[in-house]
Motif scaffolding. Structure first.
Motif, mmCIF file in Angstrom:
data_model
loop_
_atom_site.group_PDB
_atom_site.id
_atom_site.type_symbol
_atom_site.label_atom_id
_atom_site.label_comp_id
_atom_site.label_asym_id
_atom_site.label_seq_id
_atom_site.Cartn_x
_atom_site.Cartn_y
_atom_site.Cartn_z
ATOM 1 N N ALA A 119 124.630 -6.619 20.130
ATOM 2 C CA ALA A 119 126.011 -7.081 20.279
ATOM 3 C C ALA A 119 126.762 -6.957 18.954
ATOM 4 C CB ALA A 119 126.034 -8.534 20.757
ATOM 5 N N LYS A 120 126.077 -7.287 17.868
ATOM 6 C CA LYS A 120 126.692 -7.159 16.542
ATOM 7 C C LYS A 120 126.974 -5.701 16.220
ATOM 8 C CE LYS A 120 126.101 -8.584 11.718
ATOM 9 N NZ LYS A 120 125.210 -9.290 10.754
ATOM 10 N N ALA A 121 126.016 -4.824 16.552
ATOM 11 C CA ALA A 121 126.191 -3.395 16.288
ATOM 12 C C ALA A 121 127.327 -2.808 17.126
ATOM 13 C CB ALA A 121 124.889 -2.654 16.571
ATOM 14 N N LEU A 122 127.460 -3.299 18.347
ATOM 15 C CA LEU A 122 128.499 -2.801 19.254
ATOM 16 C C LEU A 122 129.820 -3.536 19.100
ATOM 17 C CD1 LEU A 122 126.316 -2.495 22.492
ATOM 18 C CD2 LEU A 122 127.175 -0.607 21.098
ATOM 19 N N LYS A 123 129.841 -4.542 18.212
ATOM 20 C CA LYS A 123 131.021 -5.397 18.023
ATOM 21 C C LYS A 123 131.423 -6.062 19.335
ATOM 22 C CE LYS A 123 132.755 -2.730 14.092
ATOM 23 N NZ LYS A 123 133.893 -1.949 13.517
ATOM 24 N N ALA A 124 130.423 -6.538 20.064
ATOM 25 C CA ALA A 124 130.643 -7.203 21.345
ATOM 26 C C ALA A 124 130.951 -8.677 21.124
ATOM 27 C CB ALA A 124 129.412 -7.049 22.234
ATOM 28 N N ASP A 125 131.466 -9.324 22.167
ATOM 29 C CA ASP A 125 131.773 -10.756 22.103
ATOM 30 C C ASP A 125 130.492 -11.544 21.823
ATOM 31 O OD1 ASP A 125 131.984 -13.526 23.632
ATOM 32 O OD2 ASP A 125 134.034 -12.896 23.173
ATOM 33 N N LYS A 126 130.504 -12.347 20.770
ATOM 34 C CA LYS A 126 129.299 -13.050 20.336
ATOM 35 C C LYS A 126 128.852 -14.113 21.340
ATOM 36 C CE LYS A 126 130.225 -12.448 15.387
ATOM 37 N NZ LYS A 126 130.486 -13.157 14.104
ATOM 38 N N ARG A 311 141.402 -9.362 33.360
ATOM 39 C CA ARG A 311 141.898 -8.693 32.165
ATOM 40 C C ARG A 311 140.950 -8.961 30.988
ATOM 41 N NH1 ARG A 311 147.904 -10.035 30.478
ATOM 42 N NH2 ARG A 311 148.203 -9.008 32.492
ATOM 43 N N ASP A 312 140.557 -10.234 30.845
ATOM 44 C CA ASP A 312 139.611 -10.576 29.784
ATOM 45 C C ASP A 312 138.230 -9.997 30.075
ATOM 46 O OD1 ASP A 312 141.559 -11.971 28.460
ATOM 47 O OD2 ASP A 312 141.005 -13.912 29.309
ATOM 48 N N LEU A 313 137.884 -9.928 31.356
ATOM 49 C CA LEU A 313 136.581 -9.389 31.742
ATOM 50 C C LEU A 313 136.456 -7.931 31.304
ATOM 51 C CD1 LEU A 313 133.973 -10.055 33.302
ATOM 52 C CD2 LEU A 313 135.077 -9.162 35.353
ATOM 53 N N ARG A 314 137.536 -7.178 31.477
ATOM 54 C CA ARG A 314 137.521 -5.769 31.090
ATOM 55 C C ARG A 314 137.424 -5.610 29.576
ATOM 56 N NH1 ARG A 314 141.593 -5.314 35.144
ATOM 57 N NH2 ARG A 314 143.186 -5.435 33.527
ATOM 58 N N THR A 315 138.108 -6.479 28.859
ATOM 59 C CA THR A 315 138.169 -6.331 27.409
ATOM 60 C C THR A 315 136.990 -6.980 26.694
ATOM 61 O OG1 THR A 315 139.554 -8.325 27.240
ATOM 62 C CG2 THR A 315 140.678 -6.209 27.436
ATOM 63 N N ARG A 316 136.357 -7.984 27.311
ATOM 64 C CA ARG A 316 135.345 -8.750 26.605
ATOM 65 C C ARG A 316 133.935 -8.598 27.153
ATOM 66 N NH1 ARG A 316 136.230 -14.306 27.079
ATOM 67 N NH2 ARG A 316 134.944 -14.592 25.241
ATOM 68 N N ALA A 317 133.778 -8.153 28.387
ATOM 69 C CA ALA A 317 132.459 -8.171 29.028
ATOM 70 C C ALA A 317 131.711 -6.841 28.960
ATOM 71 C CB ALA A 317 132.592 -8.604 30.486
ATOM 72 N N LEU A 318 132.425 -5.741 28.763
ATOM 73 C CA LEU A 318 131.777 -4.429 28.837
ATOM 74 C C LEU A 318 130.714 -4.262 27.753
ATOM 75 C CD1 LEU A 318 131.506 -1.677 30.122
ATOM 76 C CD2 LEU A 318 133.382 -0.854 28.659
ATOM 77 N N ARG A 319 131.057 -4.555 26.519
ATOM 78 C CA ARG A 319 130.093 -4.361 25.430
ATOM 79 C C ARG A 319 128.909 -5.332 25.513
ATOM 80 N NH1 ARG A 319 133.973 -2.875 20.196
ATOM 81 N NH2 ARG A 319 134.911 -1.022 21.163
ATOM 82 N N PRO A 320 129.134 -6.617 25.830
ATOM 83 C CA PRO A 320 127.970 -7.492 26.054
ATOM 84 C C PRO A 320 127.083 -7.001 27.193
ATOM 85 C CG PRO A 320 129.933 -8.814 25.719
ATOM 86 C CD PRO A 320 130.397 -7.384 25.819
ATOM 87 N N LEU A 321 127.696 -6.437 28.239
ATOM 88 C CA LEU A 321 126.925 -5.883 29.351
ATOM 89 C C LEU A 321 126.038 -4.740 28.876
ATOM 90 C CD1 LEU A 321 126.192 -5.391 32.330
ATOM 91 C CD2 LEU A 321 128.313 -4.078 32.552
ATOM 92 N N VAL A 322 126.593 -3.860 28.039
ATOM 93 C CA VAL A 322 125.817 -2.741 27.495
ATOM 94 C C VAL A 322 124.665 -3.264 26.644
ATOM 95 C CG1 VAL A 322 125.879 -0.739 25.966
ATOM 96 C CG2 VAL A 322 127.757 -1.135 27.564
ATOM 97 N N ALA A 323 124.970 -4.250 25.783
ATOM 98 C CA ALA A 323 123.931 -4.818 24.913
ATOM 99 C C ALA A 323 122.827 -5.467 25.736
ATOM 100 C CB ALA A 323 124.559 -5.849 23.972
ATOM 101 N N MET A 324 123.211 -6.215 26.760
ATOM 102 C CA MET A 324 122.231 -6.905 27.601
ATOM 103 C C MET A 324 121.383 -5.906 28.394
ATOM 104 S SD MET A 324 122.205 -7.719 31.163
ATOM 105 C CE MET A 324 121.092 -8.738 32.112
#
Length: 339
Positions: A119-126, A311-324
């Motif tokens: 998540a840190k590497a992808l700059k995802a929502d902490k 709207r927040d889901l699109r902007t905040r959830a994609l990168r955490p989803l990738v990390a997970m």
């Protein structure tokens, strides 16, 4: 005029009760949707969250009954976690699963650290990423719900995390059933692999059941070890948050102790050593209690889902989803090579 006066003076209790009823209504709609082919794979919990999120985008948040919805998302959620303790048989874990318990501890630490690192590497929502790491490593939605108030996660973040973990856990469970026969595993080894790496208890059962009763039993035992470790993980997070608070610029901020965890521990002890032993309790009664627990958890997640903005889901959830997702794949590989 009379009706308007009555509406203005309507006691808050009716709106509070209406909000709770509303969350159970959507939970019931999720139950019905989960009977539809295709949706039956993701289960009632994920279906109910989907309906709640869609409702929020179309009709907006039902402000008039906010108090009842808030009660479901907080109080009913904690009640569900307390009752979830009955699903944990401490005696079984200690007597038959100490070796698996050590493996489970490794899996939990690995899942949390890899998810947070990615998540840190992808700059995802902490916040979302941390919750997903906990859910991946321990026991899905229940773990996220238990840790969220400790780390002061927003309701929306909790709902997003639960939705992702329910969906992706189901995808992994189905994937396991497909690739399981192709792997050089004995049925028992397949059960250990499943219980050590899949997210939810129900998803472990979904993946392990096709292999037979013995693999299913060992898979659930491995999973119980991860549920058992939810307790020390929560206390570790309490310690970390208290230290973080002391070193911050807000020394007066306090970390509220999650007293519901004491209820979780108490019911775990009662379920393991009292109910069915010194106090006779039939399997049918326990099934009813487990069903109530699932409904309470679903209604609570509906309350959280109503807070989700797409709207927040699109902007905040994609990168955490990738990390997970990457962390879950790595967890599966690690579990594979440690058997």
């Amino acid at each position: 005029m009379v009706s308007q006066k009555t509406d203005k003076t309507r006691p808050p209790f009716e709106k509070w009760l209406g909000g709770i009823a509303f969350t159970f209504l959507i939970a019931f709609l999720g139950y019905l949707l989960a009977m539809v082919p295709g949706f039956d794979r993701i289960g009632q919990l994920a279906c109910a969250i989907i309906i709640a999120v869609v409702y929020r985008q179309i009709a907006g948040y039902p402000e008039a009954i906010r108090s009842g919805i808030g009660f479901s998302s907080k109080r009913l959620l904690r009640t569900a976690i307390i009752l979830y303790g009955l699903k944990l048989n401490i005696d079984t874990v200690i007597q038959d699963g100490l070796g698996l318990l050590a493996r489970d501890a490794l899996m939990i630490v690995f899942a949390i650290f890899v998810t947070v690192w990615l998540a840190k590497a992808l700059k995802a929502d902490k916040s979302i990423s941390l919750l997903l790491g906990v859910g991946t490593g321990i026991c899905g939605a229940a773990a996220i719900a238990a840790v969220a108030p400790i780390v002061k996660a927003k309701d929306e973040d909790t709902a997003i995390g639960v939705g992702i973990i329910a969906l992706m856990g189901t995808v992994f469970a189905i994937g396991y059933t497909i690739i399981g026969p192709l792997l050089p595993f004995s049925p028992i080894e397949y059960g250990i692999w499943t219980g050590s790496s899949i997210h939810e208890v129900a998803q472990v059962a979904l993946a392990a059941a096709p292999a037979g009763d013995d693999p299913l039993a060992i898979a659930l035992l491995a999973k119980l070890g991860r549920v058992f470790l939810l307790i020390p993980v929560c206390f570790i997070f309490i310690y970390i948050m208290k230290r973080k608070t002391k070193s911050s610029e807000q020394p007066d901020a306090k970390i509220e102790f999650p007293y519901f965890l004491l209820g979780f521990i108490l019911l775990s002890v009662l379920g393991s050593y009292v109910f069915g032993h010194s106090i006779p309790v039939s399997d049918d009664v326990m099934k009813v209690v487990f069903s109530i627990t699932d409904w309470l958890l679903t209604a609570a997640m509906v309350g959280l889902g109503l807070n989700v903005s797409l709207r927040d889901l699109r902007t905040r959830a994609l990168r955490p989803l990738v990390a997970m997702t990457i962390a879950s794949l790595c967890l599966s590989v690690l579990a594979y090579f440690t058997i």
